[in-house]
Design a protein around this motif. Structure first.
Motif, PDB file in Angstrom:
ATOM      1  N   GLN A  66      -2.158  59.453 130.960  1.00 39.20           N
ATOM      2  CA  GLN A  66      -2.887  59.611 129.706  1.00 39.20           C
ATOM      3  C   GLN A  66      -4.109  60.494 129.892  1.00 39.20           C
ATOM      4  O   GLN A  66      -4.775  60.849 128.917  1.00 39.20           O
ATOM      5  N   ALA A  84       1.366  54.196 124.768  1.00 34.12           N
ATOM      6  CA  ALA A  84       1.428  53.896 126.204  1.00 34.12           C
ATOM      7  C   ALA A  84       1.356  52.401 126.482  1.00 34.12           C
ATOM      8  O   ALA A  84       2.001  51.890 127.410  1.00 34.12           O
ATOM      9  N   HIS A 142      -0.978  63.119 126.925  1.00 35.73           N
ATOM     10  CA  HIS A 142      -2.061  63.398 125.991  1.00 35.73           C
ATOM     11  C   HIS A 142      -2.606  64.814 126.120  1.00 35.73           C
ATOM     12  O   HIS A 142      -3.682  65.120 125.603  1.00 35.73           O
TER      13      HIS A 142
END
Length: 252
Positions: free
Chosen positions: A98, A191, A116
């Motif tokens: 992430q 996530a 991301h």
């Protein structure tokens, strides 16, 4: 659902999810501070499509500064351990992060997906092509791939946008026999839902986090402490180095 793999058995397919906690020991700020601000800004002002439409100079300047700051941080022992695992593990491996920094790459990871986005990349506001970012985006860099005259924005998945590579991630979770979450809060979706998906397909699940996350109860096993201690120890276990759980070689 298939039976869970034997915890002592060598996994054949691993999916690892990493969050801000793995980079925190390198000096990269975690997502939000205790005051709810993201490096001094409200998330709504720097991390939404609406913010970019309202004040593109502010948003571009924010990410230009974060991009420049990457030069002052280095990968830590946890990043390096995952890089070592990537190089030596002969089964299937996918590291889903992430994080938008490049510390995994500098730590040696190659089987890596930035769900991301990445600070060092940009995307076109018109054609969507992703490409290396110039040092400064605030000045309105043009997209060289776009015939429609598009300009570049940070390759960052903002709130309200779809993360990158979800099809790839879901396929890997379906095939995994071990899912490991490292340094995540367990609060940000999609996530945060990966542990449920992996478990539903029969994977064993492990949390490595500084402290219990919001989703700790969903994991088969949880180990808590600094990532620079837990992750090298776990990587050694997977690679057969027989380090005791929770302990790691001195990274110095």
């Amino acid at each position: 659902m298939s039976d869970k793999p034997n915890p002592a058995a060598q996994p054949r397919s691993i999916v690892i999810l990493t969050g801000a906690g793995i980079s925190a020991e390198s000096g990269v700020p975690t997502f939000r501070g205790p005051d709810g601000l993201w490096e001094g800004h409200r998330v709504e002002d720097v991390a939404t499509p609406e913010a970019f439409a309202r004040d593109p100079d502010l948003v571009q300047s924010f990410y230009d500064a974060r991009r420049a700051a990457l030069g002052g941080v280095k990968p830590n022992a946890a990043h390096q351990a995952l890089g070592r695992l990537d190089a030596a593990f002969d089964g299937d491996l996918l590291i889903v992060t992430q994080n938008v920094d490049d510390l995994h790459e500098r730590g040696g990871a190659r089987r890596l997906l930035h769900m991301h986005g990445e600070l060092l990349r940009a995307s076109c506001t018109v054609c969507g092509v992703r490409q290396p970012a110039p040092a400064v985006l605030r000045e309105g860099a043009a997209c060289e791939s776009c015939e429609a005259g598009g300009t570049l924005r940070p390759d960052i998945v903002w709130f309200g946008e779809m993360p990158h590579g979800m099809g790839h991630i879901e396929a890997a979770l379906a095939d995994a026999d071990l899912f490991v979450s490292i340094g995540t809060s367990g609060a940000v979706y999609p996530a945060a839902g990966f542990v449920r998906t992996a478990a539903a397909y029969g994977a064993r699940t492990l949390e490595l986090n500084l402290e219990p996350s919001e989703g700790t109860a969903l994991f088969d096993e949880a180990r808590h402490g600094p990532a620079t201690r837990l992750v090298p120890a776990w990587a050694d276990e997977i690679l057969g180095c027989n380090s005791p759980p929770g302990r790691a070689p001195n990274p110095d």
